[in-house]
Design a protein around this motif. Structure first.
Motif, short mmCIF file in Angstrom:
data_model
loop_
_atom_site.label_atom_id
_atom_site.label_comp_id
_atom_site.label_asym_id
_atom_site.label_seq_id
_atom_site.Cartn_x
_atom_site.Cartn_y
_atom_site.Cartn_z
N GLU A 197 0.84 -1.21 0.00
CA GLU A 197 0.00 0.00 0.00
C GLU A 197 0.87 1.26 0.00
OE1 GLU A 197 -3.98 -1.41 2.40
OE2 GLU A 197 -2.15 -1.09 3.55
N GLN A 198 1.97 1.21 0.72
CA GLN A 198 2.89 2.36 0.73
C GLN A 198 3.43 2.61 -0.67
OE1 GLN A 198 5.92 2.42 3.79
NE2 GLN A 198 4.55 1.45 5.27
N LEU A 199 3.82 1.54 -1.37
CA LEU A 199 4.33 1.68 -2.73
C LEU A 199 3.24 2.27 -3.63
CD1 LEU A 199 6.49 1.24 -4.90
CD2 LEU A 199 5.60 -1.08 -5.18
N MET A 200 2.01 1.79 -3.51
CA MET A 200 0.91 2.32 -4.33
C MET A 200 0.67 3.80 -4.01
SD MET A 200 -1.73 -0.95 -4.42
CE MET A 200 -3.10 0.11 -4.32
N LEU A 201 0.76 4.16 -2.75
CA LEU A 201 0.57 5.56 -2.36
C LEU A 201 1.67 6.45 -2.94
CD1 LEU A 201 -0.54 5.09 1.35
CD2 LEU A 201 -1.89 6.15 -0.46
N ILE A 202 2.90 5.99 -2.85
CA ILE A 202 4.02 6.76 -3.41
C ILE A 202 3.87 6.89 -4.92
CG2 ILE A 202 6.51 6.73 -3.83
CD1 ILE A 202 6.80 5.58 -0.95
N GLN A 203 3.49 5.80 -5.59
CA GLN A 203 3.28 5.87 -7.04
C GLN A 203 2.15 6.84 -7.39
OE1 GLN A 203 2.75 1.66 -7.84
NE2 GLN A 203 4.89 1.43 -8.47
N SER A 204 1.11 6.85 -6.58
CA SER A 204 0.00 7.79 -6.80
C SER A 204 0.47 9.23 -6.60
CB SER A 204 -1.15 7.50 -5.83
OG SER A 204 -1.68 6.22 -6.08
N LEU A 205 1.28 9.47 -5.57
CA LEU A 205 1.81 10.81 -5.34
C LEU A 205 2.68 11.27 -6.51
CD1 LEU A 205 2.80 10.63 -1.56
CD2 LEU A 205 0.97 12.02 -2.58
N VAL A 206 3.48 10.37 -7.03
CA VAL A 206 4.33 10.71 -8.19
C VAL A 206 3.46 11.02 -9.40
CG1 VAL A 206 6.03 9.77 -9.82
CG2 VAL A 206 6.35 9.44 -7.36
N ALA A 207 2.41 10.24 -9.61
CA ALA A 207 1.51 10.49 -10.75
C ALA A 207 0.80 11.83 -10.59
CB ALA A 207 0.49 9.35 -10.85
N ILE A 208 0.35 12.14 -9.39
CA ILE A 208 -0.31 13.44 -9.14
C ILE A 208 0.68 14.57 -9.35
CG2 ILE A 208 -1.32 14.89 -7.34
CD1 ILE A 208 -2.58 12.26 -6.21
N ASP A 209 1.89 14.38 -8.85
CA ASP A 209 2.93 15.41 -9.03
C ASP A 209 3.18 15.66 -10.50
OD1 ASP A 209 5.12 17.12 -7.96
OD2 ASP A 209 6.38 15.66 -9.00
N ARG A 210 3.22 14.60 -11.29
CA ARG A 210 3.44 14.74 -12.73
C ARG A 210 2.26 15.47 -13.39
NH1 ARG A 210 4.63 9.43 -14.06
NH2 ARG A 210 6.65 9.69 -13.10
N LEU A 211 1.04 15.17 -12.95
CA LEU A 211 -0.14 15.84 -13.50
C LEU A 211 -0.13 17.34 -13.21
CD1 LEU A 211 -3.03 13.34 -12.66
CD2 LEU A 211 -2.16 13.92 -14.93
N LEU A 212 0.38 17.69 -12.04
CA LEU A 212 0.35 19.10 -11.61
C LEU A 212 1.61 19.86 -11.99
CD1 LEU A 212 -1.16 18.60 -8.04
CD2 LEU A 212 -2.36 19.13 -10.16
N GLU A 213 2.46 19.25 -12.77
CA GLU A 213 3.78 19.79 -13.08
C GLU A 213 3.76 21.22 -13.62
OE1 GLU A 213 7.74 17.54 -14.49
OE2 GLU A 213 6.00 17.32 -15.78
#
Length: 169
Positions: free
Chosen positions: A102-118
């Motif tokens: 779950e931690q890995l999925m959360l980190i991957q989600s944060l990275v994806a959100i960060d990329r979207l908001l770039e």
């Protein structure tokens, strides 16, 4: 293998043979780690392979440098996000920690959100994170950031638009 794929393979192979060691040494100097340099160089050449027409490359070192720099920045941003997440997690009692998966999925989600908001301003990103990830109301965000409610609505609309557009791609 058709002629076009063969030409693509030959082009990427030639660029790799001529520039891989140069790129690795350049990246090792920047990162301070030979292993990280090799990983970034490998990913760089994978991205070159994925280009629609590698035969059109006229300045390989310039292209390789640009791709590698972007990969380095992505790596650093991911590391910073992971560090911030783990720091936040350290404030939570251990029995409430998510599983490693779950931690890995959360980190991957944060990275994806960060990329979207770039492409957004720092303020817009802050408003989005405070609202969507920390669960603050617009009034709480107003108090924390000192912005008007109208501005918060505007920034949130920008952030959501960015997310929707990014998800369409």
């Amino acid at each position: 293998m058709n002629g076009q794929n063969l030409l693509k393979q030959q082009t990427v192979t030639r660029i790799f043979q001529q520039h891989y060691l140069w790129l690795c040494s350049r990246l090792a100097f920047r990162t301070g780690c030979n292993h990280s340099a090799e990983d970034i160089a490998a990913e760089t050449f994978l991205r070159v392979w994925m280009l629609p027409d590698p035969t059109a490359i006229r300045e390989p070192r310039a292209l390789l440098t640009t791709i590698a720099q972007r990969l380095m920045y992505e790596t650093w941003r991911r590391r910073d996000l992971e560090k911030a997440y783990l720091q936040s997690l350290s404030l939570v009692p251990e029995e409430l920690h998510p599983s490693p998966q779950e931690q890995l999925m959360l980190i991957q989600s944060l990275v994806a959100i960060d990329r979207l908001l770039e492409g957004l301003s720092r303020q817009a990103r802050s408003v989005f994170v405070l609202s969507q990830l920390e669960g603050l109301t617009y009034v709480q965000i107003q108090q924390r950031l000192g912005l008007s409610l109208g501005r918060i609505h505007q920034l949130m609309a920008q952030a959501l638009r960015c997310c929707y557009l990014g998800l369409e791609e």
